[in-house]
Design a protein around this motif. Structure first.
Motif, mmCIF file in Angstrom:
data_model
loop_
_atom_site.group_PDB
_atom_site.id
_atom_site.type_symbol
_atom_site.label_atom_id
_atom_site.label_comp_id
_atom_site.label_asym_id
_atom_site.label_seq_id
_atom_site.Cartn_x
_atom_site.Cartn_y
_atom_site.Cartn_z
ATOM 1 N N PRO A 63 0.825 -1.220 0.000
ATOM 2 C CA PRO A 63 0.000 0.000 0.000
ATOM 3 C C PRO A 63 0.854 1.263 0.000
ATOM 4 C CG PRO A 63 -0.724 -1.536 1.702
ATOM 5 C CD PRO A 63 0.598 -2.033 1.192
ATOM 6 N N THR A 64 0.684 2.064 -1.057
ATOM 7 C CA THR A 64 1.389 3.346 -1.151
ATOM 8 C C THR A 64 0.391 4.435 -1.517
ATOM 9 O OG1 THR A 64 1.905 3.007 -3.488
ATOM 10 C CG2 THR A 64 3.579 2.316 -1.896
ATOM 11 N N GLU A 65 0.766 5.663 -1.275
ATOM 12 C CA GLU A 65 -0.039 6.802 -1.696
ATOM 13 C C GLU A 65 0.901 7.924 -2.103
ATOM 14 O OE1 GLU A 65 -2.489 7.919 1.621
ATOM 15 O OE2 GLU A 65 -0.781 8.369 2.888
ATOM 16 N N ILE A 132 -5.428 3.880 -1.177
ATOM 17 C CA ILE A 132 -4.288 3.771 -2.091
ATOM 18 C C ILE A 132 -4.679 3.997 -3.545
ATOM 19 C CG2 ILE A 132 -3.011 2.286 -0.523
ATOM 20 C CD1 ILE A 132 -3.657 -0.099 -2.234
#
Length: 197
Positions: A63-65, A132
Protein backbone atom coordinates in the motif's frame (compact mmCIF):
# COMPACT_ATOMS: atom_id res chain seq x y z
CA UNK A 1 -38.13 -27.37 -22.65
CA UNK A 2 -40.27 -30.46 -21.99
CA UNK A 3 -39.94 -32.84 -19.05
CA UNK A 4 -37.81 -35.37 -20.92
CA UNK A 5 -35.22 -32.68 -21.80
CA UNK A 6 -34.98 -31.60 -18.15
CA UNK A 7 -33.93 -35.11 -17.12
CA UNK A 8 -31.09 -35.01 -19.63
CA UNK A 9 -29.88 -31.54 -18.56
CA UNK A 10 -27.29 -32.07 -15.77
CA UNK A 11 -27.56 -28.40 -14.64
CA UNK A 12 -31.33 -28.47 -14.18
CA UNK A 13 -31.20 -29.71 -10.56
CA UNK A 14 -27.68 -28.73 -9.49
CA UNK A 15 -28.35 -25.88 -7.05
CA UNK A 16 -25.72 -27.15 -4.60
CA UNK A 17 -23.04 -26.95 -7.32
CA UNK A 18 -23.48 -23.16 -7.54
CA UNK A 19 -21.97 -22.67 -4.08
CA UNK A 20 -18.20 -22.30 -4.11
CA UNK A 21 -16.39 -25.42 -3.15
CA UNK A 22 -13.35 -25.27 -0.90
CA UNK A 23 -11.84 -22.27 0.88
CA UNK A 24 -12.12 -18.79 -0.58
CA UNK A 25 -9.36 -16.22 -0.97
CA UNK A 26 -9.03 -13.59 1.73
CA UNK A 27 -6.70 -10.65 2.38
CA UNK A 28 -3.96 -11.12 4.98
CA UNK A 29 -1.22 -8.84 6.26
CA UNK A 30 2.37 -10.02 6.37
CA UNK A 31 5.18 -8.33 8.23
CA UNK A 32 8.45 -7.73 6.42
CA UNK A 33 11.66 -5.93 7.11
CA UNK A 34 11.09 -2.19 6.75
CA UNK A 35 12.29 -0.91 3.39
CA UNK A 36 12.06 -4.41 1.85
CA UNK A 37 8.32 -4.30 1.02
CA UNK A 38 8.73 -4.07 -2.78
CA UNK A 39 11.39 -6.79 -2.78
CA UNK A 40 9.11 -9.05 -0.72
CA UNK A 41 6.29 -8.38 -3.20
CA UNK A 42 8.52 -9.41 -6.14
CA UNK A 43 9.78 -12.48 -4.22
CA UNK A 44 6.23 -13.58 -3.40
CA UNK A 45 5.02 -13.16 -6.99
CA UNK A 46 8.05 -15.06 -8.31
CA UNK A 47 7.68 -17.90 -5.80
CA UNK A 48 3.93 -18.20 -6.43
CA UNK A 49 4.62 -18.58 -10.15
CA UNK A 50 7.62 -20.89 -9.88
CA UNK A 51 5.95 -23.16 -7.31
CA UNK A 52 2.62 -23.39 -9.15
CA UNK A 53 0.69 -21.46 -6.48
CA UNK A 54 -0.87 -18.73 -8.64
CA UNK A 55 -4.31 -20.28 -8.01
CA UNK A 56 -3.84 -19.78 -4.24
CA UNK A 57 -1.60 -16.69 -4.02
CA UNK A 58 -3.65 -14.28 -6.09
CA UNK A 59 -2.44 -10.73 -5.43
CA UNK A 60 0.32 -8.97 -3.49
CA UNK A 61 0.02 -5.25 -2.70
CA UNK A 62 2.39 -2.80 -1.05
CA UNK A 63 0.00 0.00 0.00
CA UNK A 64 1.39 3.35 -1.15
CA UNK A 65 -0.04 6.80 -1.70
CA UNK A 66 1.18 9.94 -3.40
CA UNK A 67 2.05 12.76 -1.05
CA UNK A 68 2.88 16.35 -1.90
CA UNK A 69 5.90 17.45 0.07
CA UNK A 70 7.05 21.05 0.32
CA UNK A 71 10.70 21.61 1.15
CA UNK A 72 12.27 25.06 0.98
CA UNK A 73 9.38 26.33 -1.12
CA UNK A 74 9.69 23.52 -3.69
CA UNK A 75 6.68 21.30 -4.20
CA UNK A 76 7.26 17.69 -5.23
CA UNK A 77 5.23 14.50 -5.34
CA UNK A 78 6.60 11.57 -3.35
CA UNK A 79 5.40 7.97 -3.26
CA UNK A 80 5.07 6.90 0.40
CA UNK A 81 4.29 3.51 1.93
CA UNK A 82 1.06 3.69 3.92
CA UNK A 83 2.11 0.90 6.31
CA UNK A 84 5.92 0.64 6.40
CA UNK A 85 6.99 -2.92 7.12
CA UNK A 86 3.71 -4.49 5.99
CA UNK A 87 2.50 -6.10 2.75
CA UNK A 88 -1.06 -7.18 1.88
CA UNK A 89 -1.64 -10.53 0.22
CA UNK A 90 -4.84 -12.02 -1.19
CA UNK A 91 -4.59 -15.78 -0.89
CA UNK A 92 -6.37 -19.03 -0.21
CA UNK A 93 -4.93 -20.04 3.16
CA UNK A 94 -3.86 -23.66 3.43
CA UNK A 95 -0.76 -25.44 4.68
CA UNK A 96 1.08 -25.21 1.33
CA UNK A 97 0.32 -21.55 0.60
CA UNK A 98 1.13 -20.60 4.22
CA UNK A 99 4.48 -22.39 3.91
CA UNK A 100 5.38 -20.66 0.62
CA UNK A 101 4.56 -17.19 1.97
CA UNK A 102 6.09 -17.73 5.41
CA UNK A 103 9.39 -18.95 3.93
CA UNK A 104 9.75 -16.17 1.35
CA UNK A 105 12.94 -14.13 1.92
CA UNK A 106 12.13 -10.88 3.74
CA UNK A 107 8.85 -12.12 5.28
CA UNK A 108 9.09 -12.19 9.08
CA UNK A 109 5.54 -13.30 9.97
CA UNK A 110 1.82 -13.10 9.30
CA UNK A 111 -0.20 -10.64 11.36
CA UNK A 112 -2.72 -12.46 13.54
CA UNK A 113 -3.55 -13.93 16.90
CA UNK A 114 -0.81 -16.23 18.14
CA UNK A 115 0.42 -18.40 15.25
CA UNK A 116 -2.86 -18.14 13.31
CA UNK A 117 -2.98 -15.55 10.49
CA UNK A 118 -6.07 -13.35 10.82
CA UNK A 119 -7.77 -12.25 7.57
CA UNK A 120 -8.76 -8.60 7.15
CA UNK A 121 -12.47 -7.79 7.19
CA UNK A 122 -13.99 -6.58 3.92
CA UNK A 123 -14.50 -3.15 5.51
CA UNK A 124 -10.78 -2.89 6.33
CA UNK A 125 -9.84 -3.99 2.80
CA UNK A 126 -12.23 -1.42 1.26
CA UNK A 127 -10.81 1.42 3.40
CA UNK A 128 -7.20 0.54 2.53
CA UNK A 129 -7.92 0.11 -1.19
CA UNK A 130 -9.85 3.39 -1.44
CA UNK A 131 -6.96 5.18 0.24
CA UNK A 132 -4.29 3.77 -2.09
CA UNK A 133 -6.43 4.10 -5.24
CA UNK A 134 -7.27 7.75 -4.58
CA UNK A 135 -6.24 10.01 -7.46
CA UNK A 136 -5.82 13.08 -5.28
CA UNK A 137 -2.38 13.21 -3.66
CA UNK A 138 -2.30 13.95 0.06
CA UNK A 139 -0.45 17.00 1.22
CA UNK A 140 2.12 16.27 3.89
CA UNK A 141 1.45 18.43 6.90
CA UNK A 142 4.75 19.77 8.12
CA UNK A 143 3.30 22.49 10.34
CA UNK A 144 1.91 22.23 13.85
CA UNK A 145 -0.66 24.31 15.70
CA UNK A 146 1.15 27.07 17.59
CA UNK A 147 4.08 27.18 15.17
CA UNK A 148 5.26 30.49 13.72
CA UNK A 149 5.05 30.62 9.89
CA UNK A 150 5.52 33.07 7.04
CA UNK A 151 2.99 33.42 4.22
CA UNK A 152 4.83 33.33 0.88
CA UNK A 153 2.05 34.05 -1.66
CA UNK A 154 -1.34 35.69 -2.00
CA UNK A 155 -2.76 38.90 -0.52
CA UNK A 156 -0.99 38.29 2.82
CA UNK A 157 2.43 37.48 1.34
CA UNK A 158 5.33 38.30 3.68
CA UNK A 159 3.05 38.37 6.75
CA UNK A 160 4.05 36.15 9.65
CA UNK A 161 1.71 34.53 12.10
CA UNK A 162 0.91 31.58 14.32
CA UNK A 163 -0.81 28.44 13.00
CA UNK A 164 -4.18 28.31 14.76
CA UNK A 165 -5.77 25.27 13.03
CA UNK A 166 -4.91 22.70 10.36
CA UNK A 167 -7.29 21.09 7.86
CA UNK A 168 -5.19 18.33 6.27
CA UNK A 169 -8.06 17.15 4.03
CA UNK A 170 -8.38 20.56 2.38
CA UNK A 171 -4.63 21.25 2.53
CA UNK A 172 -5.18 24.52 4.37
CA UNK A 173 -4.19 26.11 7.66
CA UNK A 174 -5.76 28.96 9.61
CA UNK A 175 -3.03 31.42 10.55
CA UNK A 176 -3.45 34.27 13.01
CA UNK A 177 -1.72 37.31 11.54
CA UNK A 178 -1.36 40.73 13.06
CA UNK A 179 -3.23 43.09 10.74
CA UNK A 180 -3.73 46.74 11.78
CA UNK A 181 -2.62 45.81 15.32
CA UNK A 182 -5.27 43.18 15.51
CA UNK A 183 -5.05 39.35 15.38
CA UNK A 184 -6.92 38.25 12.25
CA UNK A 185 -7.51 34.62 11.16
CA UNK A 186 -6.46 33.97 7.56
CA UNK A 187 -7.05 30.68 5.73
CA UNK A 188 -3.95 29.81 3.70
CA UNK A 189 -3.02 26.88 1.47
CA UNK A 190 -0.12 24.77 2.84
CA UNK A 191 1.75 25.56 -0.38
CA UNK A 192 1.75 29.24 0.58
CA UNK A 193 3.39 28.71 3.98
CA UNK A 194 6.91 28.18 5.20
CA UNK A 195 8.38 27.92 8.67
CA UNK A 196 9.62 31.14 10.12
CA UNK A 197 13.36 30.80 10.80
Amino acid sequence: MDIEDQDLDPTAYSEEEEEPSGPTAEWYVIHSYSGMENKVKRNLEHRAESMGMTDRILQVVVPTETEIEIKEGVRREVERRVFPGYVLIKMVMDEDSWYVVRNTPGVTSFVGMGNKPTPLSQDEVDRIMSRIESDAPRIKVSFAVGERVRITEGPFAEFTGIVDAIDADKGKARVMVSFFNRETPVEVDFLQLERES
